[in-house]
Design an enzyme around this catalytic site. Sequence first.
Site, PDB file in Angstrom:
ATOM      1  N   GLY A 101       1.494   8.971  10.078  1.00 14.50           N
ATOM      2  CA  GLY A 101       1.236   9.127   8.652  1.00 14.50           C
ATOM      3  C   GLY A 101       1.712  10.444   8.079  1.00 14.50           C
ATOM      4  O   GLY A 101       2.894  10.768   8.118  1.00 14.50           O
ATOM      5  N   LYS A 133       4.610   3.918  18.298  1.00 19.34           N
ATOM      6  CA  LYS A 133       4.747   5.326  17.908  1.00 19.34           C
ATOM      7  C   LYS A 133       5.108   6.202  19.107  1.00 19.34           C
ATOM      8  O   LYS A 133       5.914   7.133  18.987  1.00 19.34           O
ATOM      9  CB  LYS A 133       3.448   5.802  17.258  1.00 19.34           C
ATOM     10  CG  LYS A 133       3.147   5.085  15.942  1.00 19.34           C
ATOM     11  CD  LYS A 133       1.737   5.352  15.454  1.00 19.34           C
ATOM     12  CE  LYS A 133       1.443   4.592  14.172  1.00 19.34           C
ATOM     13  NZ  LYS A 133       0.034   4.739  13.736  1.00 19.34           N
ATOM     14  N   GLU A 168      10.158   9.934   9.198  1.00 20.38           N
ATOM     15  CA  GLU A 168       8.964  10.738   9.495  1.00 20.38           C
ATOM     16  C   GLU A 168       7.679   9.923   9.380  1.00 20.38           C
ATOM     17  O   GLU A 168       6.747  10.077  10.175  1.00 20.38           O
ATOM     18  CB  GLU A 168       8.894  11.935   8.542  1.00 20.38           C
ATOM     19  CG  GLU A 168       7.757  12.899   8.814  1.00 20.38           C
ATOM     20  CD  GLU A 168       7.898  13.603  10.146  1.00 20.38           C
ATOM     21  OE1 GLU A 168       7.030  13.375  11.018  1.00 20.38           O
ATOM     22  OE2 GLU A 168       8.867  14.358  10.325  1.00 20.38           O
ATOM     23  N   GLY A 222      -2.793   5.513   5.474  1.00 23.05           N
ATOM     24  CA  GLY A 222      -3.300   5.490   4.104  1.00 23.05           C
ATOM     25  C   GLY A 222      -2.172   5.571   3.098  1.00 23.05           C
ATOM     26  O   GLY A 222      -1.060   5.998   3.407  1.00 23.05           O
ATOM     27  N   THR A 275       0.822  -1.211   0.000  1.00 25.61           N
ATOM     28  CA  THR A 275       0.000   0.000   0.000  1.00 25.61           C
ATOM     29  C   THR A 275       0.860   1.266   0.000  1.00 25.61           C
ATOM     30  O   THR A 275       0.705   2.145  -0.855  1.00 25.61           O
ATOM     31  CB  THR A 275      -0.931   0.016   1.230  1.00 25.61           C
ATOM     32  OG1 THR A 275      -1.766  -1.140   1.177  1.00 25.61           O
ATOM     33  CG2 THR A 275      -1.792   1.256   1.242  1.00 25.61           C
ATOM     34  N   VAL A 276       1.796   1.359   0.942  1.00 21.81           N
ATOM     35  CA  VAL A 276       2.622   2.563   1.040  1.00 21.81           C
ATOM     36  C   VAL A 276       3.603   2.635  -0.127  1.00 21.81           C
ATOM     37  O   VAL A 276       3.819   3.701  -0.716  1.00 21.81           O
ATOM     38  CB  VAL A 276       3.369   2.610   2.387  1.00 21.81           C
ATOM     39  CG1 VAL A 276       4.273   3.834   2.458  1.00 21.81           C
ATOM     40  CG2 VAL A 276       2.378   2.629   3.544  1.00 21.81           C
ATOM     41  N   ILE A 327       1.213  13.436   9.059  1.00 20.79           N
ATOM     42  CA  ILE A 327       1.435  14.554   9.979  1.00 20.79           C
ATOM     43  C   ILE A 327       2.929  14.739  10.236  1.00 20.79           C
ATOM     44  O   ILE A 327       3.610  13.816  10.676  1.00 20.79           O
ATOM     45  CB  ILE A 327       0.734  14.304  11.331  1.00 20.79           C
ATOM     46  CG1 ILE A 327      -0.764  14.071  11.121  1.00 20.79           C
ATOM     47  CG2 ILE A 327       0.966  15.459  12.285  1.00 20.79           C
ATOM     48  CD1 ILE A 327      -1.479  13.604  12.368  1.00 20.79           C
ATOM     49  N   ASP A 369       0.164  -0.759  18.199  1.00 16.00           N
ATOM     50  CA  ASP A 369       0.612   0.146  17.136  1.00 16.00           C
ATOM     51  C   ASP A 369       0.900   1.537  17.713  1.00 16.00           C
ATOM     52  O   ASP A 369       1.968   2.126  17.464  1.00 16.00           O
ATOM     53  CB  ASP A 369      -0.465   0.225  16.055  1.00 16.00           C
ATOM     54  CG  ASP A 369      -0.172   1.270  14.999  1.00 16.00           C
ATOM     55  OD1 ASP A 369       0.616   0.979  14.076  1.00 16.00           O
ATOM     56  OD2 ASP A 369      -0.729   2.382  15.093  1.00 16.00           O
ATOM     57  N   VAL A 376      14.500  19.753  -5.749  1.00 17.96           N
ATOM     58  CA  VAL A 376      15.682  19.157  -5.122  1.00 17.96           C
ATOM     59  C   VAL A 376      16.980  19.819  -5.566  1.00 17.96           C
ATOM     60  O   VAL A 376      17.932  19.930  -4.797  1.00 17.96           O
ATOM     61  CB  VAL A 376      15.724  17.631  -5.440  1.00 17.96           C
ATOM     62  CG1 VAL A 376      17.026  17.002  -4.967  1.00 17.96           C
ATOM     63  CG2 VAL A 376      14.547  16.921  -4.811  1.00 17.96           C
TER      64      VAL A 376
END
Length: 426
Positions: free
Chosen positions: A134, A205, A129, A302, A14-15, A136, A201, A34
Site C-alpha cells: 500500500g 508481494k 510501487e 485502503g 476503491t483504489v 509504504i 496475497d 511536476v
Amino acid sequence: MGKKIKAALLGAGTVGTGVYKLFERRSDVMEQTVGAELELKKILVHSLGKKRAGIDESLLTDDWNEILNDDEIRIVIEVMGGIEPAKTYILDALHAGKHVVTANKDLIAVYGRELLDAAEEQHCDLLFEAAVAGAIPIIRPLKQCLAANEISEVLGIVNGTTNYILTRMFEDHMDFETALAKATELGYAEADPTADVEGLDAGRKMAIMSSIAFHSRVVFDDVYTEGITKITSKDIEYAREFDSVIKLLGVARNTDKGIEVGVYPVMLHKDHPLASVRDSFNAVFVHGDAVDDAMFYGRGAGELPTASAVMGDVIDVARNLEYHCNGRISCTCYKEEPVKAFDEVKNKFFLRMQVKNTYGVLACITKVFGDHKVSIARVVQKAAEGERAELVIGTEKVKEYHLKDALRELKEMENIYEISSVIREY
C-alpha cells in the site's frame, strides 16, 4: 497556462476512486510539483450505467481504444486488478509508447519480466510501487535508495487483513472465526477472504520484493504459502507465555545455495520490531550489508493509502517526461539465482501435540526426532486430563523435510492422539 501532461485511469473501484480524489486534491500544486500541469483525461470503466459518486461522468469511457489511440494521453494508470484484460491493456499501452503505473500485484508477480521487457524495448516507464504494501515506500527504496547494498533478508507483514485478525486474537482473546467476522464487518476482509487468510496475497508481494531485493526473478509459483486458518486461541496463549506473538510473515533470504522465500505464520519474540506492528498496518524489515537493518512501516491497504503510492509513481513518470529521461530504471533482475525447494529450507518449530498420559511417551518421541535429525530445544508438558496430556516441543533449526518425515511417523504412533499445531519460530 504551462504545459499539460495527460493521463488515463483504468478502473474506478476503491483504489481508482482514491487516485481520482488525489488528482483533484493536488491539482493546484501539481505544476509546481511536476513542472507541468497533470490532467486526468479519461477513466476506463466496465459499465457506463453504474453511478460513481464524486467522479466527473464526462471522463468515463468503456472503450479502451479511445485511450490507446489518443496521442495526448502519455500515462496510463492501471488499477483494475486481475490478469486479464489488465495485461493486454498494459502491453498495448507500452507498445504504443505510453508510460504505465500499475497497482496490480497479481500481474507483476507472474508476468513482471514480460511487462518490464516491453517497457525497456519502448524506453517507457513501468512503475508499480502500489503493488506491495500500500502506502509504504518499498519498491523504490529497494531499487534506488538501497541499490548499493547486498540485501540478504526481507521480512514482511504485508497483508493487513491477517495482521488485524491475529492482533484481535492476541489482544482481545478472540478465536479465528470471530476475528475474521470483525475484519469483514470493518471492510478489512473481502467477502471471499481466501487470498488473504491462506497467504496468497502476501505470497505475490513477496515474489515481487524478492525479485527486486536479490536481482533475480522470483514468481508467485516459487513462493511457499501457508495461511492462518489453523491458528487457534491456544496457540496464541502459548505465544504469550513465551513472550512472543504470532504474525503471518513473508520471509525471503538470499543464501549461498539459492533464494528461500515463503509466507507462513511465525512465532516472533516480542522484542523484534515487527512484533509491535498491530491491526491492519504493514511493515517490511530489510537487512543489507551496508545499511544493516531498516524497517518500513505504514498503512498496507485502503483507498487513499494505496492511491498515495500510485500517485507517487505518476508524479515520478511526469517528472521523467519533463526531463526526457523515461526508462531510467527498468528490470533489475540481472542474476539467475535458483529458488531453493522449500523442503530444503531450515526453520525452528513450535509443536503442540496431544499424547497418551503414560510413561515412555516422551522417550519414543525423542527417538523419532533423533532418527530424523530433529534436535529438541525445549519441552513443556501441561497438567494432564485423564488419559491425555498436552506436550509442547520447540526444535532447533531443522530442514523442513526432516520435520515432515518425523511428524509423519509420529502420527502413526498409538501413543500420539493428535499433532495439534506446527508453527515456525523466527
